[in-house]
Design an enzyme around this catalytic site. Structure first.
Site, mmCIF file in Angstrom:
data_model
loop_
_atom_site.group_PDB
_atom_site.id
_atom_site.type_symbol
_atom_site.label_atom_id
_atom_site.label_comp_id
_atom_site.label_asym_id
_atom_site.label_seq_id
_atom_site.Cartn_x
_atom_site.Cartn_y
_atom_site.Cartn_z
ATOM 1 N N TYR A 42 0.825 -1.136 0.041
ATOM 2 C CA TYR A 42 0.101 0.117 0.076
ATOM 3 C C TYR A 42 1.107 1.384 0.036
ATOM 4 C CZ TYR A 42 -4.267 -2.863 0.012
ATOM 5 O OH TYR A 42 -5.020 -3.794 -0.215
ATOM 6 N N HIS B 123 -14.387 1.683 -0.755
ATOM 7 C CA HIS B 123 -13.571 0.613 -0.383
ATOM 8 C C HIS B 123 -12.241 1.285 0.520
ATOM 9 C CE1 HIS B 123 -14.587 -2.285 -3.710
ATOM 10 N NE2 HIS B 123 -15.550 -2.402 -2.584
HETATM 11 P P1 NAD Z 1 -11.044 -3.987 -12.384
HETATM 12 O O1 NAD Z 1 -9.770 -3.496 -12.461
HETATM 13 O O2 NAD Z 1 -11.454 -5.029 -11.844
HETATM 14 O O3 NAD Z 1 -11.841 -3.287 -13.414
HETATM 15 C C1 NAD Z 1 -11.403 -2.068 -14.363
HETATM 16 C C2 NAD Z 1 -12.324 -1.943 -15.560
HETATM 17 O O4 NAD Z 1 -12.035 -0.742 -16.103
HETATM 18 C C3 NAD Z 1 -12.407 -3.064 -16.578
HETATM 19 O O5 NAD Z 1 -13.594 -3.491 -16.982
HETATM 20 C C4 NAD Z 1 -11.581 -2.309 -17.715
HETATM 21 O O6 NAD Z 1 -12.104 -2.840 -18.985
HETATM 22 C C5 NAD Z 1 -12.025 -0.866 -17.567
HETATM 23 N N1 NAD Z 1 -11.163 0.031 -18.001
HETATM 24 C C6 NAD Z 1 -9.962 0.033 -18.468
HETATM 25 N N2 NAD Z 1 -9.560 1.227 -18.955
HETATM 26 C C7 NAD Z 1 -10.607 1.912 -18.974
HETATM 27 C C8 NAD Z 1 -10.584 3.294 -19.290
HETATM 28 N N3 NAD Z 1 -9.759 4.004 -19.875
HETATM 29 N N4 NAD Z 1 -12.004 3.917 -19.001
HETATM 30 C C9 NAD Z 1 -12.883 3.159 -18.457
HETATM 31 N N5 NAD Z 1 -12.903 1.817 -18.164
HETATM 32 C C10 NAD Z 1 -11.567 1.352 -18.401
HETATM 33 O O7 NAD Z 1 -11.632 -2.561 -11.299
HETATM 34 P P2 NAD Z 1 -12.813 -2.587 -10.391
HETATM 35 O O8 NAD Z 1 -14.042 -3.233 -10.786
HETATM 36 O O9 NAD Z 1 -12.772 -1.355 -9.856
HETATM 37 O O10 NAD Z 1 -12.561 -3.697 -9.056
HETATM 38 C C11 NAD Z 1 -11.156 -3.247 -8.533
HETATM 39 C C12 NAD Z 1 -10.889 -3.225 -7.151
HETATM 40 O O11 NAD Z 1 -9.723 -2.964 -6.774
HETATM 41 C C13 NAD Z 1 -11.583 -2.211 -6.330
HETATM 42 O O12 NAD Z 1 -12.063 -2.889 -5.014
HETATM 43 C C14 NAD Z 1 -10.526 -1.205 -5.998
HETATM 44 O O13 NAD Z 1 -10.902 -0.618 -4.644
HETATM 45 C C15 NAD Z 1 -9.378 -1.853 -6.127
HETATM 46 N N6 NAD Z 1 -8.417 -0.894 -7.012
HETATM 47 C C16 NAD Z 1 -8.408 0.555 -7.019
HETATM 48 C C17 NAD Z 1 -7.811 1.118 -7.744
HETATM 49 C C18 NAD Z 1 -7.399 2.735 -7.820
HETATM 50 O O14 NAD Z 1 -7.911 2.975 -6.716
HETATM 51 N N7 NAD Z 1 -7.326 3.379 -9.035
HETATM 52 C C19 NAD Z 1 -6.850 0.649 -8.734
HETATM 53 C C20 NAD Z 1 -6.773 -0.819 -8.741
HETATM 54 C C21 NAD Z 1 -7.489 -1.591 -7.819
#
Ligand code: NAD
Length: 227
Positions: A48, A102
């Site tokens: 983290y 989250h």
């Molecule tokens: P996920 O990674 O499972 O899915 C990401 C989705 O975003 C995919 O369906 C993908 O096709 C789509 N995507 C990719 N590029 C994109 C774009 N430019 N515009 C729109 N969509 C796009 O993510 P999730 O469903 O959020 O689940 C992830 C879990 O992991 C959550 O619990 C979250 O807390 C954590 N997480 C958070 C972050 C962050 O804070 N940025 C990053 C990674 C994981």
């Protein structure tokens, strides 16, 4: 509006699951469960810490800015922003009210009691840090697998009451967030997905592409009239 990791993809923050099924090279059970924290807090803290540093270096993109514009103009009662993201980028873009279901990379919490005060953190977490109330160790304020997300009551109410449900950049595999589109559709909302890949769900409309490209013009369109 429910967002996921795809919202921040254009800011250079990798999404959750790579093609290898790992999160930044780690299995979920190594870094994102309470058991992992008990087993190896040093590894989890380091994981983290790296995510926090990457999020601090990243800049909000055009999609964060568009959602912020919409919420500022229509107000937080009408535009409820719920995010699964922990990167804080919607808030940094200036959104007045964001439900971070989250948790957040930018806060720590008491390991023993969830209701004890949060502590802001930037940079690496001090391994010796203690809760100001009970002196228990601090842990990242992240909702790990097996834990209950924040503000579920408020989110459920908003989902049941909405006329439009917008899902942006979420793969729809992490529950309970993944179930909100069904709940919204069942309550009669018009459901719209923005995602380059189909995530699946009862969407009335689907826009395939990046949120950073599609959201600014959609928001312009909404602000120019009534959806
Ligand atoms: P996920 O990674 O499972 O899915 C990401 C989705 O975003 C995919 O369906 C993908 O096709 C789509 N995507 C990719 N590029 C994109 C774009 N430019 N515009 C729109 N969509 C796009 O993510 P999730 O469903 O959020 O689940 C992830 C879990 O992991 C959550 O619990 C979250 O807390 C954590 N997480 C958070 C972050 C962050 O804070 N940025 C990053 C990674 C994981």
């Amino acid at each position: 509006m429910l967002s996921g990791a795809g919202l921040s993809a254009a800011s250079g923050i990798p999404t959750f699951r790579g093609a290898d099924g790992l999160w930044e090279g780690h299995r979920i059970d190594q870094v994102a469960t309470p058991v992992a924290w008990k087993r190896d807090p040093t590894l989890v803290r380091r994981f983290y810490d790296l995510r926090r540093v990457a999020a601090a270096k990243a800049e909000p993109n055009a999609a964060h800015a568009a959602l912020t514009r919409l919420q500022r103009q229509w107000g937080p009662e009408r535009v409820v922003l719920v995010t699964q993201n922990v990167d804080g980028l919607l808030t940094r873009a200036g959104a007045p009210s964001v439900i971070e279901m989250h948790g957040s990379l930018h806060r720590l919490r008491c390991e023993a009691r969830e209701d004890h005060p949060r502590v802001a953190v930037s940079g690496p977490q001090d391994p010796e840090g203690e809760c100001g109330l009970c002196l228990a160790p601090l842990r990242p304020d992240i909702v790990w697998f097996g834990e209950t997300p924040h503000a579920l009551g408020r989110i459920s109410e908003a989902v049941a009451a909405c006329t439009w449900f917008l899902s942006v950049g979420t793969s729809g595999v992490v529950y309970p967030a993944a179930g909100y589109v069904e709940q919204a559709a069942w309550s009669g909302a018009t459901c719209l997905e923005i995602n380059p890949e189909p995530a699946g769900g009862p969407f009335n409309y689907v826009l395939r592409g990046g949120a950073e490209t599609l959201l600014p013009s959609l928001v312009d369109h909404w602000l120019a009239g009534t959806p």
